[in-house]
Scaffold this motif. Structure first.
Motif, mmCIF file in Angstrom:
data_model
loop_
_atom_site.group_PDB
_atom_site.id
_atom_site.type_symbol
_atom_site.label_atom_id
_atom_site.label_comp_id
_atom_site.label_asym_id
_atom_site.label_seq_id
_atom_site.Cartn_x
_atom_site.Cartn_y
_atom_site.Cartn_z
ATOM 1 N N SER A 111 -23.889 -12.347 -45.818
ATOM 2 C CA SER A 111 -25.269 -12.096 -45.421
ATOM 3 C C SER A 111 -25.383 -11.855 -43.920
ATOM 4 O O SER A 111 -24.869 -12.632 -43.111
ATOM 5 C CB SER A 111 -26.160 -13.263 -45.815
ATOM 6 O OG SER A 111 -27.474 -13.049 -45.360
ATOM 7 N N LEU A 112 -26.096 -10.797 -43.569
ATOM 8 C CA LEU A 112 -26.343 -10.454 -42.173
ATOM 9 C C LEU A 112 -27.130 -11.540 -41.455
ATOM 10 O O LEU A 112 -27.132 -11.616 -40.226
ATOM 11 C CB LEU A 112 -27.124 -9.132 -42.131
ATOM 12 C CG LEU A 112 -27.230 -8.356 -40.825
ATOM 13 C CD1 LEU A 112 -25.877 -7.789 -40.415
ATOM 14 C CD2 LEU A 112 -28.254 -7.229 -40.965
ATOM 15 N N SER A 113 -27.802 -12.416 -42.205
ATOM 16 C CA SER A 113 -28.632 -13.460 -41.597
ATOM 17 C C SER A 113 -27.814 -14.536 -40.903
ATOM 18 O O SER A 113 -28.337 -15.310 -40.105
ATOM 19 C CB SER A 113 -29.526 -14.108 -42.656
ATOM 20 O OG SER A 113 -28.736 -14.697 -43.673
ATOM 21 N N CYS A 114 -26.520 -14.612 -41.224
ATOM 22 C CA CYS A 114 -25.606 -15.507 -40.515
ATOM 23 C C CYS A 114 -25.046 -14.746 -39.326
ATOM 24 O O CYS A 114 -24.467 -13.669 -39.485
ATOM 25 C CB CYS A 114 -24.486 -15.951 -41.443
ATOM 26 S SG CYS A 114 -23.074 -16.708 -40.602
ATOM 27 N N GLU A 115 -25.195 -15.302 -38.134
ATOM 28 C CA GLU A 115 -24.794 -14.555 -36.942
ATOM 29 C C GLU A 115 -23.293 -14.286 -36.907
ATOM 30 O O GLU A 115 -22.855 -13.223 -36.471
ATOM 31 C CB GLU A 115 -25.239 -15.284 -35.674
ATOM 32 C CG GLU A 115 -25.219 -14.412 -34.447
ATOM 33 C CD GLU A 115 -26.166 -14.861 -33.355
ATOM 34 O OE1 GLU A 115 -26.287 -14.125 -32.351
ATOM 35 O OE2 GLU A 115 -26.787 -15.934 -33.489
ATOM 36 N N ILE A 299 -27.272 -0.871 -48.606
ATOM 37 C CA ILE A 299 -27.075 -0.124 -49.852
ATOM 38 C C ILE A 299 -26.192 -0.890 -50.824
ATOM 39 O O ILE A 299 -26.496 -0.991 -52.026
ATOM 40 C CB ILE A 299 -26.484 1.279 -49.563
ATOM 41 C CG1 ILE A 299 -27.549 2.170 -48.918
ATOM 42 C CG2 ILE A 299 -25.954 1.926 -50.835
ATOM 43 C CD1 ILE A 299 -28.764 2.427 -49.804
ATOM 44 N N PHE A 300 -25.100 -1.459 -50.346
ATOM 45 C CA PHE A 300 -24.234 -2.231 -51.238
ATOM 46 C C PHE A 300 -24.989 -3.420 -51.829
ATOM 47 O O PHE A 300 -24.858 -3.732 -53.016
ATOM 48 C CB PHE A 300 -22.987 -2.725 -50.507
ATOM 49 C CG PHE A 300 -22.112 -3.610 -51.352
ATOM 50 C CD1 PHE A 300 -21.406 -3.092 -52.431
ATOM 51 C CD2 PHE A 300 -22.003 -4.976 -51.099
ATOM 52 C CE1 PHE A 300 -20.612 -3.909 -53.242
ATOM 53 C CE2 PHE A 300 -21.215 -5.801 -51.898
ATOM 54 C CZ PHE A 300 -20.516 -5.260 -52.972
ATOM 55 N N THR A 301 -25.801 -4.072 -51.010
ATOM 56 C CA THR A 301 -26.485 -5.288 -51.451
ATOM 57 C C THR A 301 -27.598 -5.004 -52.451
ATOM 58 O O THR A 301 -27.745 -5.729 -53.442
ATOM 59 C CB THR A 301 -27.070 -6.042 -50.242
ATOM 60 O OG1 THR A 301 -26.020 -6.301 -49.290
ATOM 61 C CG2 THR A 301 -27.674 -7.372 -50.666
ATOM 62 N N ARG A 352 -31.506 -11.894 -36.777
ATOM 63 C CA ARG A 352 -32.868 -12.445 -36.822
ATOM 64 C C ARG A 352 -33.731 -11.673 -37.820
ATOM 65 O O ARG A 352 -34.500 -12.266 -38.577
ATOM 66 C CB ARG A 352 -33.518 -12.404 -35.442
ATOM 67 C CG ARG A 352 -32.958 -13.394 -34.462
ATOM 68 C CD ARG A 352 -33.924 -13.723 -33.334
ATOM 69 N NE ARG A 352 -35.081 -14.469 -33.818
ATOM 70 C CZ ARG A 352 -35.985 -15.015 -33.009
ATOM 71 N NH1 ARG A 352 -35.859 -14.887 -31.700
ATOM 72 N NH2 ARG A 352 -37.008 -15.686 -33.499
ATOM 73 N N PHE A 353 -33.593 -10.364 -37.800
ATOM 74 C CA PHE A 353 -34.335 -9.526 -38.745
ATOM 75 C C PHE A 353 -33.979 -9.910 -40.185
ATOM 76 O O PHE A 353 -34.848 -10.131 -41.033
ATOM 77 C CB PHE A 353 -34.000 -8.060 -38.488
ATOM 78 C CG PHE A 353 -34.706 -7.092 -39.401
ATOM 79 C CD1 PHE A 353 -35.919 -6.533 -39.037
ATOM 80 C CD2 PHE A 353 -34.154 -6.742 -40.623
ATOM 81 C CE1 PHE A 353 -36.572 -5.633 -39.885
ATOM 82 C CE2 PHE A 353 -34.790 -5.860 -41.484
ATOM 83 C CZ PHE A 353 -36.014 -5.305 -41.107
ATOM 84 N N GLU A 358 -34.649 -11.063 -45.582
ATOM 85 C CA GLU A 358 -33.818 -11.133 -46.786
ATOM 86 C C GLU A 358 -33.820 -12.483 -47.482
ATOM 87 O O GLU A 358 -33.315 -12.595 -48.597
ATOM 88 C CB GLU A 358 -32.380 -10.756 -46.445
ATOM 89 C CG GLU A 358 -32.204 -9.313 -46.021
ATOM 90 C CD GLU A 358 -30.742 -8.944 -45.934
ATOM 91 O OE1 GLU A 358 -30.173 -8.583 -46.973
ATOM 92 O OE2 GLU A 358 -30.163 -9.044 -44.828
ATOM 93 N N HIS A 359 -34.377 -13.496 -46.856
ATOM 94 C CA HIS A 359 -34.308 -14.827 -47.452
ATOM 95 C C HIS A 359 -35.652 -15.310 -47.965
ATOM 96 O O HIS A 359 -35.940 -16.505 -47.995
ATOM 97 C CB HIS A 359 -33.682 -15.814 -46.464
ATOM 98 C CG HIS A 359 -32.223 -15.573 -46.295
ATOM 99 N ND1 HIS A 359 -31.272 -16.133 -47.116
ATOM 100 C CD2 HIS A 359 -31.552 -14.759 -45.447
ATOM 101 C CE1 HIS A 359 -30.076 -15.705 -46.766
ATOM 102 N NE2 HIS A 359 -30.211 -14.864 -45.754
ATOM 103 N N SER A 360 -36.453 -14.352 -48.374
ATOM 104 C CA SER A 360 -37.716 -14.639 -49.025
ATOM 105 C C SER A 360 -37.886 -13.643 -50.162
ATOM 106 O O SER A 360 -37.961 -12.442 -49.920
ATOM 107 C CB SER A 360 -38.880 -14.511 -48.027
ATOM 108 O OG SER A 360 -40.113 -14.386 -48.707
#
Length: 386
Positions: A111-115, A299-301, A352-353, A358-360
């Motif tokens: 996940s991109l949400s993890c830095e 796209i993959f996700t 941050r974006f 993505e987590h809601s």
């Protein structure tokens, strides 16, 4: 069962206390039923702490100052320290690994949400490839459209090939992908899925690239300014759930930097940003690479998830619009830092974006609705800002 991962997947290793934006703060951490029952049965002082630090009604860990009650001063997890990794709940055990589930298929990404994961994703220089393995497990999903899913996976492979074609700018690659997804959607809407194979063959014709370039230029001639469009696009955030209390302030600062002084200031900053890139071919190449990896990630996700709602064009628009919004945020950061933007800046703002968007499930569903119904995200409008 078939399992697919991006080739960089195993590079991830949690950096624990060294993480600048720990995943144990800023949002609610949900507890799965199996872990919840295990926590309920714990005895002694650790069991007492679990009892006091869990919101049993909402199945989540309580927070202290927006930090998980088990996150200590060293940014380490006391559950892990006290009882080991097996005592972690499913969310903490798996994050930042993200799984999309289909009949007989699991697609697992970082996940991109993890830095730290974002640093791996955006720092990958080679085109992303995907690795697949199988085991003997079988499953059946009632009413799962296996034929459509197969078509979607083939279409996604083609889209990723467009996005990774480095002979062309990322803007051009996005236009090709949008055009294909738009035409694919019309076949699905008209119950002509059988025509998509021929459509894929047509989109592999090299002459189509010149056609797409002309279409981009025509769209720019008849559409309102990018400033007006982007200012309008940023109103999306007003419709979305806020997960991190600092997000509203952060996005407000971004909007002021971009739009507060009007169109002239916006255009001047945009020109300065791209001139900054062109001054150094390596810097320009790096920017294109970051944007490519963002697009391939989205796209993959999400693309094959349209097997459940038959809206691949909406998923394509999600990938493009999210990437364009992150690009705008990068240009605001460039302005704020007085003409500088480095890799760590881009990683941080992308993370941050993602953490907000993505987590809601509410936010993802809202974006799905917007990109499939809102006319301001029509094909001509999107092409005009590329």
């Amino acid at each position: 069962m078939q399992y697919t991962i991006p080739h960089y997947y195993h590079k991830f290793q949690c950096i624990a206390g060294a993480c600048k934006d720990t995943c144990c703060a800023g949002w609610s951490i949900m507890i799965d039923d199996k872990s919840k029952n295990r926590y309920w049965r714990q005895k002694g002082s650790f069991g007492e702490r679990l009892w006091q630090s869990i919101d049993w009604k909402n199945s989540s860990f309580k927070q202290c100052g927006r930090r998980c009650a088990f996150l200590n001063r060293e940014n380490l997890c006391d559950i892990y320290t006290e009882a080991g990794p097996d005592m972690l709940c499913k969310t903490c055990r798996e994050y930042p690994r993200h799984t999309e589930e289909f009949q007989g298929v699991r697609e697992i990404s970082l996940s991109l949400s993890c830095e730290e994961a974002a640093r791996i994703i955006l720092g990958t220089k080679e085109p992303v490839c995907f690795q697949t393995k199988e085991d003997e497990r079988e499953e059946i999903y009632p009413e799962f459209d296996s034929s459509l899913f197969h078509t979607l996976t083939e279409a996604r492979t083609l889209i990723i090939s467009f996005l990774q074609d480095r002979r062309y700018s990322c803007s051009h690659r996005m236009a090709m992908s949008l055009g294909f997804a738009h035409d694919m959607q019309s076949r699905i809407r008209g119950n002509r899925v059988f025509e998509i194979n021929n459509l894929m063959e047509r989109y592999q014709d090299e002459s189509l690239y010149n056609f797409i370039e002309k279409k981009i230029n025509r769209s720019k001639e008849h559409e309102e300014s990018r400033f007006v469009k982007m200012k309008e696009w940023f109103t999306i955030f007003q419709e979305l759930e806020v997960l991190d209390a600092d997000w509203s302030r952060y996005i407000s600062t971004i909007k002021k930097l971009l739009f507060e002084k009007g169109i002239t200031s916006y255009d001047e900053n945009r020109i300065a940003f791209y001139n900054h890139l062109k001054e150094n071919p390596e810097r320009e190449e790096q920017w294109e690479l970051w944007c490519e990896q963002l697009l391939v990630y989205f796209i993959f996700t999400y693309f094959c998830g349209s097997v459940y709602d038959e809206q691949p064009y909406g998923k394509m628009k999600l990938a493009v619009v999210c990437t364009l919004l992150i690009q705008e945020m990068a240009q605001a950061t460039f302005k704020m830092r007085e003409g500088r933007l480095d890799f760590s800046d881009f990683v941080h703002l992308s993370h941050r974006f993602s953490k907000e968007m993505e987590h809601s499930d509410l936010n993802l569903n809202t974006m799905d609705r917007i990109f499939t119904t809102d006319k301001k995200f029509g094909l001509k409008s999107l092409l005009s800002v590329l």
